[in-house]
Design an enzyme around this catalytic site. Structure first.
Site, mmCIF file in Angstrom:
data_model
loop_
_atom_site.group_PDB
_atom_site.id
_atom_site.type_symbol
_atom_site.label_atom_id
_atom_site.label_comp_id
_atom_site.label_asym_id
_atom_site.label_seq_id
_atom_site.Cartn_x
_atom_site.Cartn_y
_atom_site.Cartn_z
ATOM 1 N N LYS A 166 0.846 -1.207 0.000
ATOM 2 C CA LYS A 166 0.000 0.000 0.000
ATOM 3 C C LYS A 166 0.872 1.244 0.000
ATOM 4 O O LYS A 166 2.053 1.199 0.393
ATOM 5 C CB LYS A 166 -0.920 0.036 1.217
ATOM 6 C CG LYS A 166 -0.225 0.030 2.609
ATOM 7 C CD LYS A 166 0.202 1.389 3.139
ATOM 8 C CE LYS A 166 0.857 1.306 4.526
ATOM 9 N NZ LYS A 166 1.656 2.478 4.897
ATOM 10 N N PRO A 176 9.411 -4.741 0.067
ATOM 11 C CA PRO A 176 10.499 -4.465 1.009
ATOM 12 C C PRO A 176 10.007 -4.343 2.449
ATOM 13 O O PRO A 176 8.862 -3.948 2.688
ATOM 14 C CB PRO A 176 11.064 -3.125 0.524
ATOM 15 C CG PRO A 176 10.602 -2.970 -0.873
ATOM 16 C CD PRO A 176 9.323 -3.736 -0.999
ATOM 17 N N ALA A 213 9.431 -0.490 5.315
ATOM 18 C CA ALA A 213 9.524 0.432 4.186
ATOM 19 C C ALA A 213 8.409 1.471 4.162
ATOM 20 O O ALA A 213 8.469 2.430 3.407
ATOM 21 C CB ALA A 213 9.488 -0.365 2.888
ATOM 22 N N GLY A 214 7.345 1.258 4.960
ATOM 23 C CA GLY A 214 6.164 2.132 4.867
ATOM 24 C C GLY A 214 5.194 1.645 3.814
ATOM 25 O O GLY A 214 4.242 2.340 3.450
ATOM 26 N N LEU A 215 5.423 0.412 3.319
ATOM 27 C CA LEU A 215 4.575 -0.141 2.257
ATOM 28 C C LEU A 215 3.600 -1.206 2.782
ATOM 29 O O LEU A 215 2.835 -1.789 2.013
ATOM 30 C CB LEU A 215 5.449 -0.739 1.144
ATOM 31 C CG LEU A 215 6.323 0.274 0.399
ATOM 32 C CD1 LEU A 215 7.301 -0.436 -0.537
ATOM 33 C CD2 LEU A 215 5.453 1.251 -0.400
ATOM 34 N N GLY A 216 3.653 -1.481 4.074
ATOM 35 C CA GLY A 216 2.662 -2.382 4.694
ATOM 36 C C GLY A 216 2.850 -3.857 4.378
ATOM 37 O O GLY A 216 1.897 -4.629 4.541
ATOM 38 N N GLY A 247 4.389 -6.478 5.824
ATOM 39 C CA GLY A 247 4.129 -7.426 6.919
ATOM 40 C C GLY A 247 2.645 -7.468 7.252
ATOM 41 O O GLY A 247 2.079 -8.549 7.488
ATOM 42 N N SER A 248 1.998 -6.313 7.234
ATOM 43 C CA SER A 248 0.565 -6.241 7.541
ATOM 44 C C SER A 248 -0.249 -6.936 6.453
ATOM 45 O O SER A 248 -1.237 -7.624 6.735
ATOM 46 C CB SER A 248 0.110 -4.778 7.626
ATOM 47 O OG SER A 248 0.854 -4.093 8.594
ATOM 48 N N ASP A 301 -2.340 -1.449 10.607
ATOM 49 C CA ASP A 301 -2.568 -1.452 9.152
ATOM 50 C C ASP A 301 -3.225 -2.740 8.647
ATOM 51 O O ASP A 301 -3.606 -2.826 7.483
ATOM 52 C CB ASP A 301 -1.222 -1.342 8.403
ATOM 53 C CG ASP A 301 -0.660 0.066 8.440
ATOM 54 O OD1 ASP A 301 -1.335 0.983 8.930
ATOM 55 O OD2 ASP A 301 0.487 0.231 7.957
HETATM 56 O O1 C5P Z 1 -0.038 -1.017 15.252
HETATM 57 P P1 C5P Z 1 1.372 -1.309 14.913
HETATM 58 O O2 C5P Z 1 1.930 -2.495 15.669
HETATM 59 O O3 C5P Z 1 1.636 -1.401 13.462
HETATM 60 O O4 C5P Z 1 2.204 -0.028 15.393
HETATM 61 C C1 C5P Z 1 3.599 -0.039 15.524
HETATM 62 C C2 C5P Z 1 4.042 1.163 16.339
HETATM 63 O O5 C5P Z 1 3.814 2.376 15.612
HETATM 64 C C3 C5P Z 1 3.304 1.373 17.642
HETATM 65 O O6 C5P Z 1 3.873 0.643 18.687
HETATM 66 C C4 C5P Z 1 3.435 2.865 17.868
HETATM 67 O O7 C5P Z 1 4.717 3.180 18.366
HETATM 68 C C5 C5P Z 1 3.375 3.414 16.464
HETATM 69 N N1 C5P Z 1 2.006 3.827 16.057
HETATM 70 C C6 C5P Z 1 1.445 4.973 16.612
HETATM 71 N N2 C5P Z 1 0.183 5.358 16.245
HETATM 72 C C7 C5P Z 1 -0.497 4.672 15.294
HETATM 73 C C8 C5P Z 1 0.062 3.511 14.700
HETATM 74 C C9 C5P Z 1 1.323 3.120 15.096
HETATM 75 O O8 C5P Z 1 2.057 5.623 17.481
HETATM 76 N N3 C5P Z 1 -1.702 5.077 14.930
#
Ligand code: C5P
Length: 291
Positions: free
Chosen positions: A12, A98, A101-104, A106-107, A140
């Site tokens: 994404k 990758p 990467a900010g591309l999601g 793993g999610s 995500d």
């Molecule tokens: O939800 P996820 O495990 O992907 O989030 C990883 C980390 O990113 C969280 O532990 C938090 O530090 C940060 N995060 C956040 N606010 C969000 C999503 C993620 O602070 N809305």
């Protein structure tokens, strides 16, 4: 013959990411737009007499097949919370998206695991339960159960599907080194906004004017990503100089995506961005999730 299911699950980008505030639970309240793109991880699920096992068939970078992997976390949650019985399954992964990467990526794999195991073992649970488990796995993950174009609120896990936007041609540029999401959120450099840009982007997409879409792109985490990784700002600048209509860090980065006028322009800009260890992908947006 053993039953098996094969899925391709997409990456994404976030054309809009607004940070609205910090919450008491440590997460940040967001209003963000998700869009799936045609860069896919491939997953294959087959029943097995040997318990739960993940095999990484292909990955351009080191990737652990242990309990830290979101695929195995998703599978375990599926068996305990949805099927309520342990079954044997062999999961094979060809990793193309990758990492960090900010591309999601793993999610997306985690969501595909919930979907794949659901169709393999034909559970009776509804979509609501699957959504709740997805949110438990990561902010995500719920988006990737459906994909396409959607608004995310809360910590990003509350999904409102939007009519798919126009097909967009993008160049994704990922610097060699990944970036940790918590580090970006905790840098203190995110810009807080009120959610208007995410709201207004629906009409911008509907109009379908690529130059306008390019001008509307916004990410409140971008200053934080630039602060932690100054070379990312240089990538954005180069994308714009190469002719992109707009360019933006995706999610917490460090990938930057550039919006092109056409797929051929995206390939052309991509060719200019090669080198320096960057991974470069010219992709189209897609209106669905895992296929
Ligand atoms: O939800 P996820 O495990 O992907 O989030 C990883 C980390 O990113 C969280 O532990 C938090 O530090 C940060 N995060 C956040 N606010 C969000 C999503 C993620 O602070 N809305």
């Amino acid at each position: 013959m053993t039953a098996s299911i094969a899925l391709k699950t997409p990456a994404k980008v976030n054309p809009i990411l607004e940070v609205l505030g910090k919450r008491a639970d440590g997460y940040h309240e967001l209003a963000l737009v998700f869009q799936t793109v045609a860069l896919y991880d491939e997953l294959d699920f087959s029943e097995s007499p040997r318990g739960l096992h993940l095999e990484i068939l292909e990955s351009p970078f080191p990737l652990a097949a242990d309990d830290s992997n979101l695929i195995l976390k998703a599978a375990k949650l599926f068996f305990t919370e949805i099927l309520q019985e342990e079954r044997g399954v062999q999961i094979r992964l060809k990793k193309k998206i990758p990492l960090a990467a900010g591309l999601g990526g793993g999610s997306s794999d985690a969501a595909a695991t919930l979907l794949g195991l659901d169709s393999l073992f034909k559970s009776q649970e509804g979509a609501g339960k699957r959504m709740a488990l997805a949110a438990q796995l990561g902010s995500d993950v719920p988006f990737f159960l459906t994909g396409g174009t959607a608004l995310g609120t809360g910590r990003g896990e509350k999904i409102t599907a939007w009519t798919p936007g126009p097909e967009m041609a993008l160049v994704l540029v990922k610097p060699q080194e990944g970036l940790s999401t918590p580090a970006v959120y905790q840098s203190g450099k995110a810009v807080m906004t009120k959610g208007d840009r995410a709201h207004d982007f629906k009409a911008v997409l509907r109009e379908g004017n690529m130059a306008k879409i390019g001008r509307a792109l916004f990410n409140g985490l971008e200053p934080a990503t630039f602060f932690l990784r100054p070379e990312v700002e240089a990538i954005k600048k180069r994308l714009l100089e190469a002719g992109a209509l707009g360019a933006l860090v995706s999610g917490s980065g460090p990938t930057v995506f550039g919006l092109a006028e056409s797929p051929s322009q995206a390939r052309h800009i991509g060719a200019e961005m090669e080198g320096k260890g960057h991974s470069v992908f010219a992709v189209q947006t897609v209106p669905v999730g895992a296929i």
